[in-house]
Enzyme design. Structure first.
Site, short mmCIF file in Angstrom:
data_model
loop_
_atom_site.label_atom_id
_atom_site.label_comp_id
_atom_site.label_asym_id
_atom_site.label_seq_id
_atom_site.Cartn_x
_atom_site.Cartn_y
_atom_site.Cartn_z
N GLN A 1 58.38 -16.34 37.64
CA GLN A 1 58.06 -14.96 38.02
C GLN A 1 58.76 -13.92 37.17
O GLN A 1 58.80 -12.75 37.53
CB GLN A 1 58.44 -14.64 39.49
CG GLN A 1 58.43 -15.78 40.44
CD GLN A 1 57.09 -15.94 41.11
OE1 GLN A 1 56.21 -15.12 40.95
NE2 GLN A 1 56.94 -17.01 41.85
N CYS B 1 42.92 -18.67 17.99
CA CYS B 1 43.33 -19.83 18.80
C CYS B 1 43.10 -21.14 18.06
O CYS B 1 42.00 -21.38 17.55
CB CYS B 1 42.58 -19.84 20.13
SG CYS B 1 43.01 -21.26 21.15
N ASP C 1 52.45 -24.14 35.21
CA ASP C 1 52.78 -22.80 35.70
C ASP C 1 51.55 -21.91 35.54
O ASP C 1 50.46 -22.40 35.23
CB ASP C 1 54.01 -22.23 34.95
CG ASP C 1 53.72 -21.95 33.48
OD1 ASP C 1 52.61 -22.27 33.00
OD2 ASP C 1 54.61 -21.40 32.81
N CYS D 1 40.97 -15.12 21.07
CA CYS D 1 40.32 -16.41 20.80
C CYS D 1 40.14 -16.69 19.31
O CYS D 1 40.17 -17.84 18.89
CB CYS D 1 38.98 -16.49 21.51
SG CYS D 1 39.14 -16.38 23.31
N TYR E 1 56.36 -27.90 39.65
CA TYR E 1 56.45 -27.31 38.32
C TYR E 1 57.82 -27.58 37.69
O TYR E 1 57.92 -28.08 36.56
CB TYR E 1 56.20 -25.79 38.35
CG TYR E 1 56.60 -25.19 37.03
CD1 TYR E 1 55.79 -25.34 35.92
CD2 TYR E 1 57.85 -24.57 36.87
CE1 TYR E 1 56.18 -24.87 34.67
CE2 TYR E 1 58.25 -24.11 35.63
CZ TYR E 1 57.42 -24.26 34.54
OH TYR E 1 57.83 -23.83 33.31
N LEU F 1 67.58 -9.83 38.62
CA LEU F 1 66.54 -10.80 38.27
C LEU F 1 65.49 -10.95 39.37
O LEU F 1 64.38 -11.37 39.11
CB LEU F 1 67.15 -12.18 37.98
CG LEU F 1 67.43 -12.58 36.55
CD1 LEU F 1 67.89 -14.04 36.51
CD2 LEU F 1 66.20 -12.44 35.67
N GLU G 1 64.34 -22.80 33.40
CA GLU G 1 63.06 -22.90 34.09
C GLU G 1 63.07 -22.18 35.44
O GLU G 1 62.07 -21.63 35.85
CB GLU G 1 62.65 -24.37 34.26
CG GLU G 1 62.26 -25.04 32.94
CD GLU G 1 61.09 -24.35 32.23
OE1 GLU G 1 60.32 -23.63 32.90
OE2 GLU G 1 60.95 -24.54 31.01
N THR H 1 56.71 -9.15 46.33
CA THR H 1 55.45 -9.88 46.39
C THR H 1 54.62 -9.48 47.61
O THR H 1 53.42 -9.28 47.50
CB THR H 1 55.71 -11.40 46.46
OG1 THR H 1 56.74 -11.70 45.53
CG2 THR H 1 54.47 -12.18 46.08
N1 ADE Z 1 58.00 -20.17 30.81
C1 ADE Z 1 58.39 -21.16 31.60
N2 ADE Z 1 59.02 -22.11 30.91
C2 ADE Z 1 59.06 -21.68 29.63
C3 ADE Z 1 59.59 -22.19 28.44
N3 ADE Z 1 60.24 -23.35 28.45
N4 ADE Z 1 59.42 -21.48 27.32
C4 ADE Z 1 58.78 -20.31 27.36
N5 ADE Z 1 58.26 -19.76 28.44
C5 ADE Z 1 58.40 -20.44 29.57
#
Ligand code: ADE
Length: 354
Positions: A46, A206, A142, A203, A124, A84, A41, A302
């Site tokens: 980003q 979806c 997120d 859509c 988050y 990264l 996570e 950023t």
């Molecule tokens: N972006 C953030 N967390 C994620 C997850 N667990 N799986 C896929 N995309 C993500």
């Protein structure tokens, strides 16, 4: 905006069914280990899924648990993180691992308040770890989830302000089916990544189009509403490239600088240096003779955009020692120290090391 209970249940089960059928097979989805979930996570903030996968796999090999991460050196961790971006994430992970080791004997806590006190863990991440690893009923909002849920709810206020996020968090909380928080949060993320994308959402494919307010009013392209972000500040730099045998002169950046405590090159802001040859001579302490322009490259952060023009110097030894922070880095060492992507671009541009 308030969804009644029936339509909410309907939405949740349609979405979960779709997720079971369509979810991508991602490495962190094969694990319920809180440590692995936490690392994934943080990396995914980003950063795109495809970019994260190889880093995630390698990172877990190098640091398989809290203890291994807590006991590793910062420079080594930053080297694994190289490329990264947003390096404070790596430093925070390291410090958080040390705190978890000390305070909780290496076991990731499963209480919201405890997680939130750890560096780098905000709303988050706390929600994502609690729901995905512990299946506790917390929202994990997120960017993807903000987009999906603001469309479903027809929320036309700015989603950048805290109020908007809180509102979306409440809506998600109300939709989480009992005992399925982890799957449900990931299903929302997945929908946002695969169908409910920013431009031209798909859509017709979806699973929850019948519950979507934006779909019913045709306002998918207007939602989410985002106030324009400030555009990044452009900065133009000279970057000095000096070679000697099989090494190049690099600079360990001051800890307060952007990309601090990692390796870059001596730089000057173009606007502030009329005579780069003289000013680099001062900064570096070698006798610089001639300069040759090697080309330009750009890096977007950023809040800043760097335009960097690399110049190679012909130089002579002096009696002086190199100033603090400067060092000759052998080409075969460059893979083993933290060099952020902005400077990797200089290395590539100038064919350093080949
Ligand atoms: N972006 C953030 N967390 C994620 C997850 N667990 N799986 C896929 N995309 C993500």
């Amino acid at each position: 905006l308030n969804m009644n209970k029936n339509s909410g249940q309907n939405l949740s089960s349609l979405l979960l069914d779709w997720y079971q059928e369509n979810k991508r097979d991602l490495p962190w989805r094969r694990s319920k280990d809180p440590y692995s979930i936490w690392i994934s996570e943080i990396m995914l903030q980003q950063t795109r899924v495809e970019t994260v996968i190889p880093y995630y796999t390698r990172f877990l090999q190098d640091y398989p648990n809290v203890r291994a991460l807590a006991e590793a050196g910062e420079e080594e961790i930053l080297t694994s993180w190289k490329g990264l971006g947003y390096y404070s994430r790596a430093r925070n992970l390291h410090r958080a691992a040390q705190m978890i080791q000390e305070k909780y004997q290496g076991i990731i806590p499963n209480a919201y308040e405890d997680l939130r006190l750890l560096p780098g863990i905000g709303d988050y991440t706390a929600g994502a770890v609690l729901s995905i690893a512990f299946n506790l009923s917390f929202p994990a909002v997120d960017g993807n989830v903000l987009r999906v849920v603001s469309r479903i709810a027809g929320w036309e206020e700015d989603i950048r302000d805290a109020m908007g996020r809180e509102k979306i968090g409440h809506i998600v909380s109300g939709l989480i089916p009992p005992g399925r928080a982890g799957e449900f949060n990931q299903a929302l993320m997945e929908l946002g990544a695969e169908l409910c994308i920013p431009k031209n959402p798909l859509c017709t494919d979806c699973p929850i189009r019948s519950c979507c307010s934006a779909m019913s009013t045709g306002r998918q392209s207007c939602i989410p509403v985002k106030k324009q972000a400030k555009s990044p500040v452009p900065l133009e730099y000279w970057v000095a490239v000096l070679r000697r045998d099989k090494s190049v002169l690099m600079q360990y950046r001051d800890q307060t600088a952007l990309l601090g405590r990692m390796w870059g090159f001596p730089m000057l802001i173009k606007m502030l240096s009329a005579e780069p040859l003289n000013e680099f001579t001062q900064q570096i302490g070698l006798e610089l003779r001639e300069m040759r322009r090697l080309g330009e490259t750009k890096h977007v952060f950023t809040h800043q955009v760097w335009r960097m023009e690399a110049i190679e110097f012909i130089w002579e030894e002096t009696q002086n020692e190199l100033p603090k922070g400067l060092a000759w880095i052998p080409f075969d060492k460059m893979d083993h120290i933290p060099i952020p992507r902005a400077f990797q671009k200089i290395i590539k541009l100038c064919d350093i090391g080949v």
